[in-house]
Write a protein that holds these residues in place. Sequence first.
Motif, mmCIF file in Angstrom:
data_model
loop_
_atom_site.group_PDB
_atom_site.id
_atom_site.type_symbol
_atom_site.label_atom_id
_atom_site.label_comp_id
_atom_site.label_asym_id
_atom_site.label_seq_id
_atom_site.Cartn_x
_atom_site.Cartn_y
_atom_site.Cartn_z
ATOM 1 N N ARG A 133 -3.135 30.519 -6.983
ATOM 2 C CA ARG A 133 -3.550 31.886 -6.638
ATOM 3 C C ARG A 133 -3.749 32.007 -5.118
ATOM 4 O O ARG A 133 -3.330 32.982 -4.490
ATOM 5 N N VAL A 134 -4.416 31.006 -4.532
ATOM 6 C CA VAL A 134 -4.651 31.007 -3.090
ATOM 7 C C VAL A 134 -3.316 30.951 -2.337
ATOM 8 O O VAL A 134 -3.094 31.713 -1.388
ATOM 9 N N LEU A 135 -2.408 30.067 -2.762
ATOM 10 C CA LEU A 135 -1.111 29.955 -2.084
ATOM 11 C C LEU A 135 -0.315 31.249 -2.160
ATOM 12 O O LEU A 135 0.305 31.670 -1.177
ATOM 13 N N THR A 136 -0.356 31.900 -3.320
ATOM 14 C CA THR A 136 0.371 33.169 -3.483
ATOM 15 C C THR A 136 -0.206 34.241 -2.565
ATOM 16 O O THR A 136 0.540 34.978 -1.897
ATOM 17 N N GLU A 137 -1.533 34.319 -2.511
ATOM 18 C CA GLU A 137 -2.191 35.309 -1.651
ATOM 19 C C GLU A 137 -1.812 35.086 -0.190
ATOM 20 O O GLU A 137 -1.486 36.031 0.533
ATOM 21 N N ILE A 138 -1.835 33.840 0.261
ATOM 22 C CA ILE A 138 -1.526 33.549 1.662
ATOM 23 C C ILE A 138 -0.048 33.835 1.958
ATOM 24 O O ILE A 138 0.298 34.418 2.988
ATOM 25 N N ARG A 139 0.807 33.471 1.032
ATOM 26 C CA ARG A 139 2.245 33.723 1.185
ATOM 27 C C ARG A 139 2.526 35.223 1.312
ATOM 28 O O ARG A 139 3.428 35.642 2.035
ATOM 29 N N ASN A 140 1.742 36.026 0.595
ATOM 30 C CA ASN A 140 1.953 37.480 0.577
ATOM 31 C C ASN A 140 1.163 38.222 1.654
ATOM 32 O O ASN A 140 1.177 39.455 1.688
ATOM 33 N N SER A 141 0.461 37.489 2.505
ATOM 34 C CA SER A 141 -0.397 38.127 3.525
ATOM 35 C C SER A 141 -0.096 37.561 4.908
ATOM 36 O O SER A 141 -0.853 36.734 5.429
ATOM 37 N N PRO A 142 1.005 37.964 5.510
ATOM 38 C CA PRO A 142 1.310 37.466 6.865
ATOM 39 C C PRO A 142 0.189 37.819 7.836
ATOM 40 O O PRO A 142 -0.516 38.816 7.656
#
Length: 196
Positions: A133-142
């Motif tokens: 979940r954390v990785l997805t959020e960071i990937r989607n938040s430049p």
Amino acid sequence: PHPNLHRLPLPAPPAANTLVLRARLVTREEQALTDSLPGLYHYRFVQESLQRELSRASRSKSPLSLIVLDIDNFKVINDNHGHAVGDRVIRHIADSIQRHSRKANVVVRYGGDEFCIIVAEGDLDTARAVAERVLTEIRNSPFADEAHGIPPQPLTVSAGVTTYRPEEDNAFSFFKRADENLLTAKRTGKDRVVAG
């Protein structure tokens, strides 16, 4: 710092070998115990928290897992844009990690661009799901800083996840296994979770 970065309780200094948690500390104590940059707990508290949670897990026979995270290609960000931008990227990542971790988790920055999440009462699958979940959020938040002429920067992190094995682990081996999983994630392409 972002107001969300201060929502976790801070530890008082150890007294009589007992860590006493309390929600509010005077500024001097808070500065001594937290990393000054993103307002997260620092390395010494990682060790203290791990030891405390390991003792609790052993007594209660409840699961305990650990996530170790590292920002991918962070040196490139610092080299290209300078340390002030690097610091803002760390704050951005720290905020994402805290927003997408369960409130029960303890989030700690323990190195320049490294974080860990202690997942109390969480098994390996639970911790893996938190990390994903954390990785997805960071990937989607430049990260973007238009005011300083920084266009949106894609960011990723790698994560190593493990769960406590009471019959064979101490705090060191527990942490080391998570860290080795993180190194595997880095070596096998970054922006991924390796759990085991």
